[in-house]
Design a protein around this motif. Structure first.
Motif, PDB file in Angstrom:
ATOM      1  N   THR A 148     -13.088  -2.503  -9.232  1.00 53.91           N
ATOM      2  CA  THR A 148     -12.645  -1.534  -9.780  1.00 53.91           C
ATOM      3  C   THR A 148     -11.258  -2.212 -10.703  1.00 53.91           C
ATOM      4  O   THR A 148     -10.515  -1.655 -11.495  1.00 53.91           O
ATOM      5  N   ASP A 149     -10.966  -3.403 -10.141  1.00 52.31           N
ATOM      6  CA  ASP A 149      -9.707  -3.793 -10.470  1.00 52.31           C
ATOM      7  C   ASP A 149      -8.521  -3.176 -10.067  1.00 52.31           C
ATOM      8  O   ASP A 149      -7.431  -3.270 -10.769  1.00 52.31           O
ATOM      9  N   GLU A 150      -8.737  -2.335  -9.162  1.00 50.82           N
ATOM     10  CA  GLU A 150      -7.417  -1.666  -8.678  1.00 50.82           C
ATOM     11  C   GLU A 150      -6.502  -2.444  -7.678  1.00 50.82           C
ATOM     12  O   GLU A 150      -7.033  -3.049  -6.675  1.00 50.82           O
ATOM     13  N   SER A 179      -5.485  -4.708 -15.613  1.00 52.41           N
ATOM     14  CA  SER A 179      -6.348  -5.144 -16.915  1.00 52.41           C
ATOM     15  C   SER A 179      -6.176  -3.973 -17.995  1.00 52.41           C
ATOM     16  O   SER A 179      -6.446  -4.305 -19.159  1.00 52.41           O
ATOM     17  N   THR A 180      -5.663  -3.023 -17.576  1.00 54.95           N
ATOM     18  CA  THR A 180      -5.653  -1.821 -18.637  1.00 54.95           C
ATOM     19  C   THR A 180      -4.001  -1.616 -19.111  1.00 54.95           C
ATOM     20  O   THR A 180      -4.000  -1.121 -19.996  1.00 54.95           O
ATOM     21  N   LYS A 181      -3.337  -2.626 -18.890  1.00 54.02           N
ATOM     22  CA  LYS A 181      -1.832  -2.553 -19.024  1.00 54.02           C
ATOM     23  C   LYS A 181      -1.701  -3.800 -20.145  1.00 54.02           C
ATOM     24  O   LYS A 181      -2.367  -4.947 -19.875  1.00 54.02           O
ATOM     25  N   SER A 182      -0.630  -3.441 -20.923  1.00 55.12           N
ATOM     26  CA  SER A 182      -0.382  -4.509 -22.044  1.00 55.12           C
ATOM     27  C   SER A 182       1.215  -4.216 -22.301  1.00 55.12           C
ATOM     28  O   SER A 182       1.572  -3.322 -22.235  1.00 55.12           O
ATOM     29  N   ALA A 183       1.687  -5.262 -22.673  1.00 53.63           N
ATOM     30  CA  ALA A 183       3.080  -5.291 -23.362  1.00 53.63           C
ATOM     31  C   ALA A 183       3.140  -6.238 -24.431  1.00 53.63           C
ATOM     32  O   ALA A 183       2.829  -7.290 -24.318  1.00 53.63           O
ATOM     33  N   PRO A 199     -15.681 -12.527 -13.481  1.00 50.26           N
ATOM     34  CA  PRO A 199     -16.701 -11.841 -13.064  1.00 50.26           C
ATOM     35  C   PRO A 199     -16.671 -11.373 -11.623  1.00 50.26           C
ATOM     36  O   PRO A 199     -17.324 -10.331 -11.223  1.00 50.26           O
ATOM     37  N   ASP A 200     -15.709 -11.998 -10.692  1.00 51.23           N
ATOM     38  CA  ASP A 200     -15.759 -11.473  -9.316  1.00 51.23           C
ATOM     39  C   ASP A 200     -14.395 -10.963  -8.985  1.00 51.23           C
ATOM     40  O   ASP A 200     -14.061 -10.817  -7.858  1.00 51.23           O
ATOM     41  N   GLY A 201     -13.442 -10.767  -9.861  1.00 49.73           N
ATOM     42  CA  GLY A 201     -12.207 -10.601  -9.400  1.00 49.73           C
ATOM     43  C   GLY A 201     -10.988 -10.816 -10.650  1.00 49.73           C
ATOM     44  O   GLY A 201     -11.152 -10.165 -11.797  1.00 49.73           O
ATOM     45  N   ALA A 202     -10.065 -11.231 -10.334  1.00 52.51           N
ATOM     46  CA  ALA A 202      -9.056 -11.543 -11.494  1.00 52.51           C
ATOM     47  C   ALA A 202      -7.942 -12.742 -10.935  1.00 52.51           C
ATOM     48  O   ALA A 202      -7.797 -13.120 -10.018  1.00 52.51           O
ATOM     49  N   VAL A 203      -7.144 -13.089 -12.052  1.00 48.35           N
ATOM     50  CA  VAL A 203      -6.142 -13.944 -11.883  1.00 48.35           C
ATOM     51  C   VAL A 203      -4.913 -13.677 -12.753  1.00 48.35           C
ATOM     52  O   VAL A 203      -4.888 -13.108 -13.849  1.00 48.35           O
ATOM     53  N   VAL A 209      -8.372  -7.930   0.619  1.00 44.35           N
ATOM     54  CA  VAL A 209      -9.578  -7.912  -0.210  1.00 44.35           C
ATOM     55  C   VAL A 209     -10.922  -7.545   0.626  1.00 44.35           C
ATOM     56  O   VAL A 209     -10.992  -7.661   1.727  1.00 44.35           O
ATOM     57  N   PRO A 210     -11.899  -7.074  -0.067  1.00 40.81           N
ATOM     58  CA  PRO A 210     -13.049  -6.800   0.695  1.00 40.81           C
ATOM     59  C   PRO A 210     -13.630  -8.144   1.188  1.00 40.81           C
ATOM     60  O   PRO A 210     -13.709  -9.236   0.623  1.00 40.81           O
TER      61      PRO A 210
END
Length: 497
Positions: free
Chosen positions: A62-64, A135-139, A149-153, A183-184
């Protein structure tokens, strides 16, 4: 590293006036920016951070991201209120154990009002509990949090911290870090420094990383996903930790053929710059669509696109050179970017010579001849390029030409003493172009103001130094292109989106 979208510091947000107790009459709010003219809203005034302790939980599906940041700092003025740079949703803030009022303003300002005003010189502990979907935030119309595909950076320049931890986001306020991420099971978390421990419980695995040397906020990185991790030690004894996403596809082999030479390159660079300044070295290649690389401290970020045309140790040299020039010795203000990029580019030229693919002199000749006098390349001043041109190719190539011109002027003995002495003189601190000029004059015993002005600040093509002057018979023929040039050019977007 990267591109530049200027932060609209001129954006005038309405000032939020918070009620301050009468006892705070002599206290005032900390400034919402640290005073950098390139990015007026970046960083904050009124305090200095010494340590960040980040305890996080991340769900890749969920990218939470949720967690608690504990910030150790000291006030530098009497404070009624102070700001942190941050974007995620905040549930609670405590200052010295007591709940504090908070609100948000502008694009990325978390404004904190402690229950009791703070006197100048006071040690403070700030605890921020937060959560959100980065990922839903921007400035300013962009994000530095990149889904994979499996996470974030989280890796970008000149800003990245806002998307994952509250901070005083400017290189002039460096701090040490503890980063603990759950992390899971099956997912991994990679950050700066050394891995202190890994523990598992009830389907979650927690990774605990520590960077024990001062680090600028934009150099803090976090990679979450499924990686193949390699470890080793360089011949000089530097621990090396590298990681590769398991789904790099066609770029996997070239990435490994490049990044796995990290230990060798660190040892080689130490011969020019002095002992490696940190507790570990390495890099990681996540499966992202970005194109740049970034000198994230001890754990360099590489886009897979850097290896799309095959292996390229030149980009590895560039980013590892930053560990001395940019990471250990960081810029005072963003206008001082030449010290970072000019010397990292020049390290690539030295590597070319080491590999027998063209000397630094030959590369300088080629760059100089490739840009005629009317080329806009010469209108960018590497010593103060402005925010719109901070990562222009001229900062790299003209910047490296300035380094070669300095070498021509002071001679190899003084030049190589300077290369090694500078990172030791300002280790783990900050310095400016003016500081560098003074140090170069001290080491060489020569006045260098005219040379620095000509090569770093004048908007015109300098006359070729005597050491590179060519006879009239040869002026119609550009110097031969060194064999390393295409590989060096392949790194031109090293800090561009």
């Amino acid at each position: 590293m990267h591109r530049r979208i200027i932060a609209p510091g001129a954006l005038a947000a309405a000032t939020l006036l918070l009620a301050i107790p009468a006892s705070a009459a002599s206290h005032s709010p900390g400034a919402p920016g640290i005073g950098d003219p390139y990015y007026p809203d970046y960083g904050n005034g009124g305090y200095d951070v010494s340590h960040y302790d980040l305890r996080l939980t991340y769900q890749p599906a969920t990218d939470e991201l949720a967690g608690t940041a504990t910030i150790s700092a000291r006030t530098t003025q009497d404070l009624s209120r102070f700001n942190l740079d941050f974007l995620l949703d905040v549930g609670e803030v405590r200052v010295n154990g007591v709940k504090a009022a908070f609100t948000t303003a502008r694009q990325h300002e978390l404004m904190v009002t402690p229950k009791t005003p703070l006197a100048k010189g006071t040690p403070i502990t700030v605890v921020v509990r937060y959560s959100g979907v980065p990922s839903t935030k921007s400035a300013y119309g962009f994000t530095t949090w990149h889904r994979t595909p499996d996470g974030a950076v989280a890796a970008d320049e000149p800003e990245a911290a806002w998307w994952w931890f509250p901070s005083n986001d400017h290189p002039s306020d460096k701090a040490t870090y503890d980063v603990s991420v759950a992390v899971p099971d099956g997912t991994q978390a990679i950050s700066n420094g050394t891995l202190q421990s890994v523990t598992s419980k009830l389907g979650w695995t927690r990774y605990n990383w520590r960077e024990n040397k001062p680090q600028a906020t934009y150099l803090a990185t976090l990679a979450l996903g499924k990686f193949d991790i390699t470890t080793g030690t360089s011949e000089d004894g530097v621990p090396v930790i590298n990681a590769y996403s398991r789904d790099l596809g066609d770029n996997d082999g070239a990435a490994r053929a490049s990044v796995e030479r990290t230990g060798e390159i660190v040892d080689w660079l130490s011969g020019f710059f002095g002992p490696y300044p940190f507790s570990s070295a390495g890099g990681y290649v996540p499966n992202t669509t970005t194109g740049y690389a970034l000198e994230t401290q001890t754990r360099v970020y590489y886009s897979p696109r850097q290896f799309a045309n095959g292996s390229n140790t030149s980009v590895v040299v560039h980013e590892l050179a930053h560990q001395w020039y940019g990471d250990s010795v960081s810029l005072k203000g963003w206008k001082d970017i030449w010290i970072n990029e000019g010397f990292a580019r020049y390290a690539q030229w030295l590597w070319s010579e080491h590999e027998g693919e063209g000397t630094a002199q030959e590369l300088a000749d080629h760059v100089y001849a490739s840009h005629p006098a009317d080329d806009p390349f010469w209108t960018v001043a590497p010593g103060d390029p402005g925010p719109d041109h901070q990562f222009d190719i001229a900062v790299y190539d003209r910047g490296a030409l300035a380094v070669q011109a300095l070498r021509d002027e002071i001679g190899d003995k003084a030049f190589f003493a300077l290369l090694k002495g500078w990172p030791q003189r300002h280790a783990y601190g900050n310095a400016s172009v003016a500081d560098f000029q003074r140090y170069a004059e001290q080491v060489s015993g020569k006045p260098l103001a005219a040379l620095f002005d000509t090569w770093l600040f004048q908007p015109s093509k300098p006359a070729a130094p005597a050491a590179r002057a060519v006879s009239p018979a040869k002026t119609q023929t550009a110097p031969a292109q060194p064999r390393s040039w295409k590989r060096i050019q392949a790194t031109n977007d090293v800090h561009s989106r």
